[in-house]
Design a protein around this motif. Sequence first.
Motif, PDB file in Angstrom:
ATOM      1  N   GLU A 194      14.741  37.053  46.206  1.00  0.00           N
ATOM      2  CA  GLU A 194      14.176  37.889  47.252  1.00  0.00           C
ATOM      3  C   GLU A 194      14.941  38.998  47.812  1.00  0.00           C
ATOM      4  O   GLU A 194      14.664  39.988  48.365  1.00  0.00           O
ATOM      5  N   ILE A 195      16.377  39.072  47.361  1.00  0.00           N
ATOM      6  CA  ILE A 195      17.440  40.111  47.682  1.00  0.00           C
ATOM      7  C   ILE A 195      18.257  40.443  46.457  1.00  0.00           C
ATOM      8  O   ILE A 195      18.726  39.624  45.713  1.00  0.00           O
ATOM      9  N   ILE A 196      18.358  41.609  46.288  1.00  0.00           N
ATOM     10  CA  ILE A 196      19.416  42.237  45.164  1.00  0.00           C
ATOM     11  C   ILE A 196      20.069  42.997  45.910  1.00  0.00           C
ATOM     12  O   ILE A 196      19.507  43.937  46.443  1.00  0.00           O
ATOM     13  N   ASP A 197      21.295  42.965  45.863  1.00  0.00           N
ATOM     14  CA  ASP A 197      22.496  43.759  46.206  1.00  0.00           C
ATOM     15  C   ASP A 197      23.548  44.242  45.319  1.00  0.00           C
ATOM     16  O   ASP A 197      24.291  43.543  44.671  1.00  0.00           O
ATOM     17  N   LEU A 198      23.311  45.566  44.845  1.00  0.00           N
ATOM     18  CA  LEU A 198      24.072  46.285  43.853  1.00  0.00           C
ATOM     19  C   LEU A 198      25.272  47.146  44.447  1.00  0.00           C
ATOM     20  O   LEU A 198      24.817  48.140  44.640  1.00  0.00           O
ATOM     21  N   ASP A 199      26.347  46.873  44.594  1.00  0.00           N
ATOM     22  CA  ASP A 199      27.409  47.598  45.006  1.00  0.00           C
ATOM     23  C   ASP A 199      28.488  47.922  43.631  1.00  0.00           C
ATOM     24  O   ASP A 199      29.078  47.143  43.748  1.00  0.00           O
ATOM     25  N   LEU A 200      28.391  49.113  43.267  1.00  0.00           N
ATOM     26  CA  LEU A 200      29.134  49.310  42.069  1.00  0.00           C
ATOM     27  C   LEU A 200      30.209  50.553  42.325  1.00  0.00           C
ATOM     28  O   LEU A 200      30.842  50.975  41.536  1.00  0.00           O
ATOM     29  N   SER A 201      30.532  50.703  43.609  1.00  0.00           N
ATOM     30  CA  SER A 201      31.598  51.576  44.072  1.00  0.00           C
ATOM     31  C   SER A 201      32.876  50.925  43.749  1.00  0.00           C
ATOM     32  O   SER A 201      33.184  49.988  43.861  1.00  0.00           O
ATOM     33  N   GLU A 202      33.949  52.016  43.649  1.00  0.00           N
ATOM     34  CA  GLU A 202      35.378  51.570  43.578  1.00  0.00           C
ATOM     35  C   GLU A 202      35.890  50.846  44.587  1.00  0.00           C
ATOM     36  O   GLU A 202      36.535  50.076  44.433  1.00  0.00           O
ATOM     37  N   SER A 203      35.483  51.390  45.772  1.00  0.00           N
ATOM     38  CA  SER A 203      35.940  50.860  47.090  1.00  0.00           C
ATOM     39  C   SER A 203      35.810  49.269  47.176  1.00  0.00           C
ATOM     40  O   SER A 203      36.631  48.523  47.938  1.00  0.00           O
ATOM     41  N   CYS A 204      34.787  48.486  46.675  1.00  0.00           N
ATOM     42  CA  CYS A 204      34.335  47.292  46.826  1.00  0.00           C
ATOM     43  C   CYS A 204      35.392  46.446  45.969  1.00  0.00           C
ATOM     44  O   CYS A 204      35.469  45.142  45.865  1.00  0.00           O
ATOM     45  N   SER A 205      36.438  47.081  44.985  1.00  0.00           N
ATOM     46  CA  SER A 205      36.944  46.475  43.955  1.00  0.00           C
ATOM     47  C   SER A 205      38.470  46.672  44.141  1.00  0.00           C
ATOM     48  O   SER A 205      39.488  45.743  43.776  1.00  0.00           O
ATOM     49  N   PHE A 206      38.771  47.896  44.277  1.00  0.00           N
ATOM     50  CA  PHE A 206      40.444  48.234  44.249  1.00  0.00           C
ATOM     51  C   PHE A 206      40.582  48.906  45.521  1.00  0.00           C
ATOM     52  O   PHE A 206      40.075  49.791  46.076  1.00  0.00           O
ATOM     53  N   LYS A 207      41.796  48.658  45.882  1.00  0.00           N
ATOM     54  CA  LYS A 207      42.637  49.343  47.143  1.00  0.00           C
ATOM     55  C   LYS A 207      43.520  50.590  46.658  1.00  0.00           C
ATOM     56  O   LYS A 207      44.322  49.948  45.955  1.00  0.00           O
TER      57      LYS A 207
END
Length: 438
Positions: A194-207
């Motif tokens: 029921e929910i698909i959340d796709l965040d492929l941004s760099e900020s969510c992986s690397f500082k």
Amino acid sequence: MVRIRSRDGLQDIRNSLAFAPVLGFKFCILFFFNSFLLFDVACFISCKLTARPGGVNMGLHQKSTRTTGTKDCLGVLPDGILSKIISRLTLKEAVRTSILSKSWRAIWTSHPCLLFDSANILGNKIHSKSMSCCFGEPDRQLQRLHFVEKVDHLMHQRRRGLRIDSLAIHFHLGKEFASHISEWIECAFAKGAEIIDLDLSESCSFKVDNVPLAEFERYTFSCSLLASPNVRCALKHLRLTCCNFDSVPTPGSLASLTTAELRDVNISDQQLENFLLTCLRLENLSLLACTNLVKLKFSCPKFRLKILSIQNCPRLDSIELGPESLTTFEYTGELATFSFKYAPRLTDMYLSFTGHNRQDGVSSALSRFACDIPHLRTLNLVSVLGMKTPELPDKVLNFTNVQELILTVFPFHDEDKFDWIIYVLKTFTSLRSLQLNT
């Protein structure tokens, strides 16, 4: 023995006691006893996993210690109880339960919520947002390969499990891993997500601190992934961040979708229109930092859109609002041409204009909108440079239905004599609440 209780568990007791006269005392006792039992078992398992020396790596099957003559107490629990216990653990904890008992090796696959991010999959504190660390592109690519390999392994096992309620992928991935990402989404969709959340941004992986960003092609999300003829669509919430968008004009294929958020997504005006035609029950749409949007039209009478939020889309030139169902409109960005074709139920509006012509936006909102949106009841207006500079018309145009006005004005200048407030009080004749924020 110290027992860990939860707010949800206590709420179950309150709810059961509230219905005691109807359902009977015995039923209520059994109900909240079962709730406490599930919480105690889940907390016990979580503590055991946390206390285990060395921890457990996700996706690795480890042989459990066998003791001669020891009865497998966990293995005799009913499947329904096991599923409820697993659902109360995090995904990482659920996967680690595979070492508790031989019969538990595949129990974690009943976990309904899948969150794949750097903390859950790679399990290294260096990937947390609170840490300040720099990775060169070779190191980042190695992390991506490890991430994809482990998620592939988990999803392969999860295919044997029950229904999936939600899938969240939060990691910096691009076109190179398109086949893997699409396969994960198709699997979740086929299992009723029921929910698909796709965040492929760099900020969510690397500082990243002062590290030049490497150019790489974005992943392209296609609506065709959610339009399988043999699968009933159960998707209600879709969130996409930092990807391309490809919509296939198959009207009604996403009939169950009610909420969509597109952030930093490369999508054109026509693609957005095609997408909206595939989800005619969409009620809440958010568009944030979508740089390819220029002229937006929401005039199709079939649309059921109730809440529309548009923020910082720099090339946006015009917006035509027409769905009869629209009740709330939020806009942040440079002044665009607004056309309220037919929005009889539009009652709440938030406006925050930026750029060199922001004062023109304030003037337009305090004058022309009185005729364009006669049923407006709440207006929340942000002015960046103070309220004394807007050029307001000599003829007062009354907002006859606005009852609440919120003005955020900063900075106030010392010489500001609040002359503009006289115009506001004359214009908003039915005002019951005036809030000034500075």
